[in-house]
Design a protein around this motif. Structure first.
Motif, PDB file in Angstrom:
ATOM      1  N   ALA A  54       0.831  -1.206   0.000  1.00 28.33           N
ATOM      2  CA  ALA A  54       0.000   0.000   0.000  1.00 28.33           C
ATOM      3  C   ALA A  54       0.867   1.258   0.000  1.00 28.33           C
ATOM      4  CB  ALA A  54      -0.928  -0.009   1.212  1.00 28.33           C
ATOM      5  N   ALA A  55       1.984   1.209   0.711  1.00 29.04           N
ATOM      6  CA  ALA A  55       2.888   2.364   0.773  1.00 29.04           C
ATOM      7  C   ALA A  55       3.633   2.568  -0.540  1.00 29.04           C
ATOM      8  CB  ALA A  55       3.880   2.191   1.917  1.00 29.04           C
ATOM      9  N   PHE A  56       3.953   1.474  -1.235  1.00 28.83           N
ATOM     10  CA  PHE A  56       4.699   1.522  -2.491  1.00 28.83           C
ATOM     11  C   PHE A  56       3.973   0.686  -3.551  1.00 28.83           C
ATOM     12  CE2 PHE A  56       8.091   2.339   0.629  1.00 28.83           C
ATOM     13  CZ  PHE A  56       8.628   3.496   0.100  1.00 28.83           C
ATOM     14  N   PRO A  57       2.818   1.168  -4.047  1.00 31.78           N
ATOM     15  CA  PRO A  57       2.027   0.353  -4.979  1.00 31.78           C
ATOM     16  C   PRO A  57       2.705   0.077  -6.320  1.00 31.78           C
ATOM     17  CG  PRO A  57       1.095   2.545  -4.786  1.00 31.78           C
ATOM     18  CD  PRO A  57       2.188   2.449  -3.771  1.00 31.78           C
ATOM     19  N   ASP A  58       3.538   0.971  -6.779  1.00 30.92           N
ATOM     20  CA  ASP A  58       4.181   0.804  -8.089  1.00 30.92           C
ATOM     21  C   ASP A  58       5.652   0.434  -7.979  1.00 30.92           C
ATOM     22  OD1 ASP A  58       1.780   1.487  -9.370  1.00 30.92           O
ATOM     23  OD2 ASP A  58       2.230   3.627  -9.147  1.00 30.92           O
ATOM     24  N   CYS A  59       6.053  -0.038  -6.819  1.00 31.43           N
ATOM     25  CA  CYS A  59       7.459  -0.353  -6.574  1.00 31.43           C
ATOM     26  C   CYS A  59       7.871  -1.606  -7.352  1.00 31.43           C
ATOM     27  CB  CYS A  59       7.663  -0.577  -5.083  1.00 31.43           C
ATOM     28  SG  CYS A  59       9.371  -0.727  -4.595  1.00 31.43           S
ATOM     29  N   PRO A  60       9.036  -1.569  -7.994  1.00 36.21           N
ATOM     30  CA  PRO A  60       9.503  -2.782  -8.680  1.00 36.21           C
ATOM     31  C   PRO A  60       9.845  -3.871  -7.666  1.00 36.21           C
ATOM     32  CG  PRO A  60      11.218  -1.107  -8.700  1.00 36.21           C
ATOM     33  CD  PRO A  60       9.992  -0.469  -8.112  1.00 36.21           C
ATOM     34  N   ARG A  61       9.823  -5.092  -8.145  1.00 30.39           N
ATOM     35  CA  ARG A  61      10.157  -6.237  -7.298  1.00 30.39           C
ATOM     36  C   ARG A  61      11.468  -6.850  -7.751  1.00 30.39           C
ATOM     37  NH1 ARG A  61       5.872  -8.951  -4.420  1.00 30.39           N
ATOM     38  NH2 ARG A  61       4.075  -7.592  -4.343  1.00 30.39           N
ATOM     39  N   GLY A  62      12.121  -7.477  -6.819  1.00 26.84           N
ATOM     40  CA  GLY A  62      13.369  -8.158  -7.137  1.00 26.84           C
ATOM     41  C   GLY A  62      13.716  -9.130  -6.030  1.00 26.84           C
ATOM     42  N   ALA A  63      14.528 -10.091  -6.355  1.00 26.81           N
ATOM     43  CA  ALA A  63      14.986 -11.065  -5.371  1.00 26.81           C
ATOM     44  C   ALA A  63      16.263 -10.538  -4.723  1.00 26.81           C
ATOM     45  CB  ALA A  63      15.240 -12.412  -6.032  1.00 26.81           C
ATOM     46  N   PRO A  64      16.302 -10.468  -3.395  1.00 26.31           N
ATOM     47  CA  PRO A  64      17.495  -9.962  -2.728  1.00 26.31           C
ATOM     48  C   PRO A  64      18.712 -10.863  -2.904  1.00 26.31           C
ATOM     49  CG  PRO A  64      15.829 -10.606  -1.126  1.00 26.31           C
ATOM     50  CD  PRO A  64      15.219 -10.749  -2.472  1.00 26.31           C
ATOM     51  N   TYR A  65      18.475 -12.150  -3.128  1.00 25.49           N
ATOM     52  CA  TYR A  65      19.554 -13.113  -3.359  1.00 25.49           C
ATOM     53  C   TYR A  65      18.977 -14.242  -4.196  1.00 25.49           C
ATOM     54  CZ  TYR A  65      17.211 -15.222   0.654  1.00 25.49           C
ATOM     55  OH  TYR A  65      16.269 -15.733   1.500  1.00 25.49           O
ATOM     56  N   PRO A  66      19.807 -15.011  -4.862  1.00 29.75           N
ATOM     57  CA  PRO A  66      19.301 -16.092  -5.719  1.00 29.75           C
ATOM     58  C   PRO A  66      18.442 -17.085  -4.939  1.00 29.75           C
ATOM     59  CG  PRO A  66      21.624 -15.732  -6.134  1.00 29.75           C
ATOM     60  CD  PRO A  66      21.264 -14.901  -4.932  1.00 29.75           C
ATOM     61  N   GLY A  67      17.275 -17.366  -5.479  1.00 32.48           N
ATOM     62  CA  GLY A  67      16.358 -18.308  -4.862  1.00 32.48           C
ATOM     63  C   GLY A  67      15.397 -17.687  -3.867  1.00 32.48           C
ATOM     64  N   ALA A  68      15.523 -16.395  -3.590  1.00 37.65           N
ATOM     65  CA  ALA A  68      14.639 -15.727  -2.641  1.00 37.65           C
ATOM     66  C   ALA A  68      13.314 -15.359  -3.298  1.00 37.65           C
ATOM     67  CB  ALA A  68      15.302 -14.459  -2.102  1.00 37.65           C
ATOM     68  N   LYS A  69      12.291 -15.244  -2.477  1.00 33.31           N
ATOM     69  CA  LYS A  69      11.007 -14.754  -2.973  1.00 33.31           C
ATOM     70  C   LYS A  69      11.163 -13.275  -3.313  1.00 33.31           C
ATOM     71  CE  LYS A  69       8.243 -17.908  -0.232  1.00 33.31           C
ATOM     72  NZ  LYS A  69       7.238 -18.045   0.825  1.00 33.31           N
ATOM     73  N   PRO A  70      10.384 -12.773  -4.276  1.00 30.05           N
ATOM     74  CA  PRO A  70      10.484 -11.357  -4.638  1.00 30.05           C
ATOM     75  C   PRO A  70      10.116 -10.437  -3.466  1.00 30.05           C
ATOM     76  CG  PRO A  70       9.244 -12.563  -6.288  1.00 30.05           C
ATOM     77  CD  PRO A  70       9.449 -13.489  -5.126  1.00 30.05           C
ATOM     78  N   HIS A  71      10.864  -9.387  -3.327  1.00 28.44           N
ATOM     79  CA  HIS A  71      10.637  -8.341  -2.337  1.00 28.44           C
ATOM     80  C   HIS A  71      10.442  -7.030  -3.094  1.00 28.44           C
ATOM     81  CE1 HIS A  71      12.152 -11.315   0.432  1.00 28.44           C
ATOM     82  NE2 HIS A  71      12.163 -10.470   1.444  1.00 28.44           N
ATOM     83  N   LEU A  72       9.987  -6.002  -2.381  1.00 26.76           N
ATOM     84  CA  LEU A  72       9.870  -4.678  -2.976  1.00 26.76           C
ATOM     85  C   LEU A  72      11.250  -4.032  -2.975  1.00 26.76           C
ATOM     86  CD1 LEU A  72       6.626  -3.432  -1.201  1.00 26.76           C
ATOM     87  CD2 LEU A  72       6.830  -4.546  -3.417  1.00 26.76           C
ATOM     88  N   LEU A  73      11.722  -3.648  -4.134  1.00 28.83           N
ATOM     89  CA  LEU A  73      13.043  -3.041  -4.277  1.00 28.83           C
ATOM     90  C   LEU A  73      12.879  -1.525  -4.251  1.00 28.83           C
ATOM     91  CD1 LEU A  73      16.056  -3.053  -4.841  1.00 28.83           C
ATOM     92  CD2 LEU A  73      15.535  -3.394  -7.257  1.00 28.83           C
ATOM     93  N   VAL A  74      13.229  -0.927  -3.120  1.00 30.02           N
ATOM     94  CA  VAL A  74      13.071   0.514  -2.930  1.00 30.02           C
ATOM     95  C   VAL A  74      14.375   1.185  -3.333  1.00 30.02           C
ATOM     96  CG1 VAL A  74      12.485   2.336  -1.306  1.00 30.02           C
ATOM     97  CG2 VAL A  74      11.456   0.082  -1.068  1.00 30.02           C
ATOM     98  N   THR A  75      14.375   1.807  -4.499  1.00 30.61           N
ATOM     99  CA  THR A  75      15.610   2.367  -5.028  1.00 30.61           C
ATOM    100  C   THR A  75      15.886   3.788  -4.533  1.00 30.61           C
ATOM    101  OG1 THR A  75      14.408   3.069  -6.991  1.00 30.61           O
ATOM    102  CG2 THR A  75      15.563   0.960  -7.106  1.00 30.61           C
ATOM    103  N   ASP A  76      14.853   4.539  -4.195  1.00 30.55           N
ATOM    104  CA  ASP A  76      15.033   5.929  -3.782  1.00 30.55           C
ATOM    105  C   ASP A  76      14.780   6.104  -2.285  1.00 30.55           C
ATOM    106  OD1 ASP A  76      15.507   6.549  -6.434  1.00 30.55           O
ATOM    107  OD2 ASP A  76      13.399   6.910  -6.836  1.00 30.55           O
ATOM    108  N   ALA A  77      15.144   5.120  -1.480  1.00 28.61           N
ATOM    109  CA  ALA A  77      14.840   5.136  -0.054  1.00 28.61           C
ATOM    110  C   ALA A  77      15.473   6.314   0.669  1.00 28.61           C
ATOM    111  CB  ALA A  77      15.295   3.836   0.591  1.00 28.61           C
TER     112      ALA A  77
END
Length: 107
Positions: free
Chosen positions: A56-79
């Motif tokens: 809800a806080a980041f509805p359009d945030c891209p997703r990415g895996a923090p490490y190989p095999g991880a579930k996707p997380h919200l990748l906050v690039t402009d934190a």
């Protein structure tokens, strides 16, 4: 590549209103709030747990895996450009997550 300690220090300064504590794991970091893992910092990038509050806080945030095999997380690039939404998202994540399981006593 692992996360630099300077990146963690800078991130913690930006998130100063929160009692966030980092824990180093395998060259990367987990960020804890209220005893719960709310985010990961991998390769100097901030990955938020994708709870309903974070989405809800980041509805359009891209997703990415923090490490190989991880579930996707919200990748906050402009934190660090505007940490206020990140602070709100971290509070929401901590509220969304169940309480930590009690540790078993050592035998």
């Amino acid at each position: 590549m692992s996360t630099r300690a300077e990146s963690i220090e800078h991130l913690l300064d930006a998130l100063a209103p929160l009692p966030v504590s980092p824990r180093k794991m395998f060259g990367e970091y987990a960020l804890y709030l209220d005893g719960k893992v709310v985010a990961l910092v991998c390769d100097d990038q901030l990955f938020l747990k994708p709870t309903p509050g974070a989405q809800a806080a980041f509805p359009d945030c891209p997703r990415g895996a923090p490490y190989p095999g991880a579930k996707p997380h919200l990748l906050v690039t402009d934190a660090l450009d505007d940490p206020d939404p990140v602070v709100l998202a971290l509070r929401a994540i901590a509220a969304d997550l169940p309480p930590p399981k009690p540790k078993k006593p050592k035998a």
